[in-house]
Design a protein around this motif. Structure first.
Motif, PDB file in Angstrom:
ATOM      1  N   HIS A 150       0.873  -1.182  -0.144  1.00 14.72           N
ATOM      2  CA  HIS A 150      -0.302   0.435  -0.105  1.00 14.72           C
ATOM      3  C   HIS A 150       0.756   1.144   0.201  1.00 14.72           C
ATOM      4  O   HIS A 150       0.152   2.080  -0.757  1.00 14.72           O
ATOM      5  CB  HIS A 150      -1.412  -0.112   1.903  1.00 14.72           C
ATOM      6  N   ARG A 151       1.745   1.232   1.116  1.00 13.05           N
ATOM      7  CA  ARG A 151       2.271   2.730   1.008  1.00 13.05           C
ATOM      8  C   ARG A 151       3.595   3.080  -0.984  1.00 13.05           C
ATOM      9  O   ARG A 151       3.807   4.013  -1.318  1.00 13.05           O
ATOM     10  CB  ARG A 151       3.837   2.159   2.103  1.00 13.05           C
ATOM     11  N   GLU A 152       3.698   1.751  -1.306  1.00 10.71           N
ATOM     12  CA  GLU A 152       4.172   1.791  -2.843  1.00 10.71           C
ATOM     13  C   GLU A 152       3.806   2.423  -3.686  1.00 10.71           C
ATOM     14  O   GLU A 152       4.277   3.444  -4.063  1.00 10.71           O
ATOM     15  CB  GLU A 152       5.407   0.557  -2.878  1.00 10.71           C
ATOM     16  N   ALA A 153       2.196   1.855  -3.592  1.00 17.44           N
ATOM     17  CA  ALA A 153       1.368   2.143  -4.367  1.00 17.44           C
ATOM     18  C   ALA A 153       1.293   3.991  -3.594  1.00 17.44           C
ATOM     19  O   ALA A 153       0.986   4.670  -4.899  1.00 17.44           O
ATOM     20  CB  ALA A 153      -0.090   1.661  -4.334  1.00 17.44           C
ATOM     21  N   ALA A 154       0.870   4.180  -3.051  1.00 16.24           N
ATOM     22  CA  ALA A 154       0.752   5.535  -2.807  1.00 16.24           C
ATOM     23  C   ALA A 154       1.674   6.228  -3.062  1.00 16.24           C
ATOM     24  O   ALA A 154       1.652   7.493  -3.750  1.00 16.24           O
ATOM     25  CB  ALA A 154       0.549   5.402  -1.421  1.00 16.24           C
ATOM     26  N   ARG A 155       2.933   5.745  -2.679  1.00 15.53           N
ATOM     27  CA  ARG A 155       4.195   6.555  -3.152  1.00 15.53           C
ATOM     28  C   ARG A 155       4.070   6.762  -4.800  1.00 15.53           C
ATOM     29  O   ARG A 155       4.449   7.762  -5.072  1.00 15.53           O
ATOM     30  CB  ARG A 155       6.012   5.610  -2.847  1.00 15.53           C
ATOM     31  N   VAL A 156       3.833   6.362  -5.591  1.00 12.73           N
ATOM     32  CA  VAL A 156       3.856   5.787  -7.198  1.00 12.73           C
ATOM     33  C   VAL A 156       3.020   6.562  -7.689  1.00 12.73           C
ATOM     34  O   VAL A 156       2.882   7.202  -8.602  1.00 12.73           O
ATOM     35  CB  VAL A 156       4.089   5.005  -8.243  1.00 12.73           C
ATOM     36  N   LEU A 157       1.713   6.912  -7.011  1.00 13.39           N
ATOM     37  CA  LEU A 157       0.276   8.003  -7.360  1.00 13.39           C
ATOM     38  C   LEU A 157       1.160   8.778  -7.132  1.00 13.39           C
ATOM     39  O   LEU A 157       1.373   9.781  -6.652  1.00 13.39           O
ATOM     40  CB  LEU A 157      -0.788   7.099  -6.546  1.00 13.39           C
ATOM     41  N   ARG A 158       0.031  10.203  -8.609  1.00 22.11           N
ATOM     42  CA  ARG A 158       0.391  11.163  -8.259  1.00 22.11           C
ATOM     43  C   ARG A 158      -1.163  11.503  -7.590  1.00 22.11           C
ATOM     44  O   ARG A 158      -1.837  11.346  -7.247  1.00 22.11           O
ATOM     45  CB  ARG A 158      -0.296  11.450  -9.760  1.00 22.11           C
ATOM     46  N   PRO A 159      -0.856  13.251  -7.024  1.00 22.42           N
ATOM     47  CA  PRO A 159      -2.074  13.826  -5.813  1.00 22.42           C
ATOM     48  C   PRO A 159      -3.808  13.777  -6.807  1.00 22.42           C
ATOM     49  O   PRO A 159      -4.140  13.392  -8.223  1.00 22.42           O
ATOM     50  CB  PRO A 159      -1.814  15.527  -6.259  1.00 22.42           C
ATOM     51  N   GLY A 160      -4.258  12.983  -5.771  1.00 19.48           N
ATOM     52  CA  GLY A 160      -5.799  12.555  -6.299  1.00 19.48           C
ATOM     53  C   GLY A 160      -5.921  11.141  -7.186  1.00 19.48           C
ATOM     54  O   GLY A 160      -7.411  10.573  -7.611  1.00 19.48           O
ATOM     55  N   GLY A 161      -4.769  10.672  -7.846  1.00 14.38           N
ATOM     56  CA  GLY A 161      -4.523   9.827  -8.120  1.00 14.38           C
ATOM     57  C   GLY A 161      -5.359   8.366  -7.467  1.00 14.38           C
ATOM     58  O   GLY A 161      -5.486   8.178  -5.838  1.00 14.38           O
ATOM     59  N   ARG A 162      -5.185   7.477  -8.038  1.00 17.46           N
ATOM     60  CA  ARG A 162      -6.963   5.712  -7.322  1.00 17.46           C
ATOM     61  C   ARG A 162      -5.550   4.560  -7.668  1.00 17.46           C
ATOM     62  O   ARG A 162      -4.890   4.500  -8.413  1.00 17.46           O
ATOM     63  CB  ARG A 162      -7.984   5.541  -8.094  1.00 17.46           C
ATOM     64  N   TRP A 163      -5.859   4.139  -6.540  1.00 16.72           N
ATOM     65  CA  TRP A 163      -5.025   2.661  -5.876  1.00 16.72           C
ATOM     66  C   TRP A 163      -6.533   2.119  -5.420  1.00 16.72           C
ATOM     67  O   TRP A 163      -6.932   2.170  -4.386  1.00 16.72           O
ATOM     68  CB  TRP A 163      -4.078   2.694  -4.439  1.00 16.72           C
ATOM     69  N   VAL A 164      -6.824   0.819  -6.201  1.00 13.54           N
ATOM     70  CA  VAL A 164      -7.851  -0.249  -6.304  1.00 13.54           C
ATOM     71  C   VAL A 164      -7.586  -1.616  -6.053  1.00 13.54           C
ATOM     72  O   VAL A 164      -6.505  -1.292  -6.951  1.00 13.54           O
ATOM     73  CB  VAL A 164      -8.517  -0.101  -7.465  1.00 13.54           C
ATOM     74  N   PHE A 165      -8.030  -2.577  -5.339  1.00 11.75           N
ATOM     75  CA  PHE A 165      -7.478  -3.434  -5.590  1.00 11.75           C
ATOM     76  C   PHE A 165      -7.991  -4.429  -4.474  1.00 11.75           C
ATOM     77  O   PHE A 165      -9.362  -4.200  -4.268  1.00 11.75           O
ATOM     78  CB  PHE A 165      -6.259  -3.851  -4.048  1.00 11.75           C
ATOM     79  N   SER A 166      -8.305  -5.840  -5.197  1.00 11.83           N
ATOM     80  CA  SER A 166      -9.761  -7.034  -4.962  1.00 11.83           C
ATOM     81  C   SER A 166      -8.378  -7.428  -4.602  1.00 11.83           C
ATOM     82  O   SER A 166      -7.750  -8.605  -4.594  1.00 11.83           O
ATOM     83  CB  SER A 166     -10.034  -7.309  -6.470  1.00 11.83           C
ATOM     84  N   VAL A 167      -9.598  -8.478  -3.652  1.00 10.72           N
ATOM     85  CA  VAL A 167      -8.730  -9.652  -2.419  1.00 10.72           C
ATOM     86  C   VAL A 167      -9.749 -10.150  -1.858  1.00 10.72           C
ATOM     87  O   VAL A 167     -11.340 -10.915  -2.638  1.00 10.72           O
ATOM     88  CB  VAL A 167      -8.096  -9.350  -1.315  1.00 10.72           C
ATOM     89  N   THR A 168      -9.509 -12.361  -2.011  1.00 10.70           N
ATOM     90  CA  THR A 168     -10.630 -12.611  -1.864  1.00 10.70           C
ATOM     91  C   THR A 168     -11.096 -12.035  -0.447  1.00 10.70           C
ATOM     92  O   THR A 168     -10.840 -11.445   0.460  1.00 10.70           O
ATOM     93  CB  THR A 168     -10.401 -14.238  -0.406  1.00 10.70           C
TER      94      THR A 168
END
Length: 266
Positions: A150-168
């Motif tokens: 999650h921290r890596e996804a947040a790091r490479v995102l631009r401001p206002g960007g979206r991180w979406v993930f699906s799991v069991t």
């Protein structure tokens, strides 16, 4: 019996840094892709075994002309679908076997996707490189330190960007891995966070999958500086009669099998 064959399996604490997943997927990539070829399609984007597609859900938002990163991409079915719709998509996976499958699909479909072999916990991209980062059942279940993803996804995102993930769906971990009505009776505590582990004859971990509760996922997202904007729990559709591991129509009508978390960078 060879040392590669599982001789022990169950829920227990284990010393695993996530490398077991890479070895397992390298060995099983071709079998997995062949088994699920029809359901995944050559260039489809499904969020889970229920069959919910990104075309239906629109969880990533507008993608045309945007920089999109897929982590735990497997054969990059999702990135290929996005590329065909105008996204500048990049697919990453820890497994060389899965990326080889992606290369074959590039040839079969005529839609090429840039691919990078990378651990989702150490992405080789600069800060603020992408408008959207996502994973469909990739990376998160197979590492003991999901917060790092999650921290890596947040790091490479631009401001206002979206991180979406699906799991069991976390609730599913309280029930046996049985897609029939027999799987409707809880057999272990939802709060038991011990991973599911398979070991070989020499006692080496050959597969490990990690459980987090809904609250665990939310806290990890918040700790990464992200804001949860939606939690999607796909219902089992009438058209879908396939059985995929513990997922299937008989149990799927009663219990959720997938959770999709939609988050945004401030």
């Amino acid at each position: 019996m060879s040392n590669d064959e599982p001789v022990s399996f169950g829920y227990r604490e284990v010393a695993d840094d996530g490398r077991a997943a890479r070895t397992w997927w390298d060995a099983n990539a071709d079998e997995y892709l062949d088994e699920h070829r029809d359901f995944l399609g050559d260039a489809g984007f499904r969020w889970g075994p229920e069959g919910l597609t990104e075309a239906e859900a629109g969880l990533l938002g507008e993608v045309a002309g945007r920089d999109v990163l897929e982590v735990g991409a497997g054969a990059a079915h999702c990135s290929r679908w996005l590329t065909a719709r105008g996204a500048r998509a990049v697919a990453t996976d820890y497994s060389a076997g899965m990326l080889a499958g992606a290369e074959r699909l590039d040839t079969a479909t005529g839609v090429a996707v840039p691919r990078v072999q990378a651990d989702a916990r150490a992405l080789p991209f600069a800060d603020g490189s992408f408008d959207v980062v996502f994973t469909s059942f990739g990376a998160l279940p197979f590492v003991p330190d999901a917060g790092t993803v999650h921290r890596e996804a947040a790091r490479v995102l631009r401001p206002g960007g979206r991180w979406v993930f699906s799991v069991t769906h976390p609730l599913r971990w309280a029930f046996p891995d049985d897609p029939t009505r027999r799987g409707l009776t809880a057999s272990r505590s939802y709060f038991d966070r011990r991973p599911y582990v398979e070991t070989d004859a020499a006692g080496h971990v050959r597969y490990a999958e990690y459980h987090r509760t809904v609250g665990d996922h939310v806290r990890d997202v918040a700790a990464a500086g992200l804001r949860l904007v939606d939690l999607v729990e796909p219902e089992w559709p009438e058209w879908n009669d396939q059985v995929w591991g513990g997922w299937g129509p008989e149990r799927g009508r009663y219990l959720p099998g997938t959770a999709v978390f939609v988050t945004e960078s401030p």
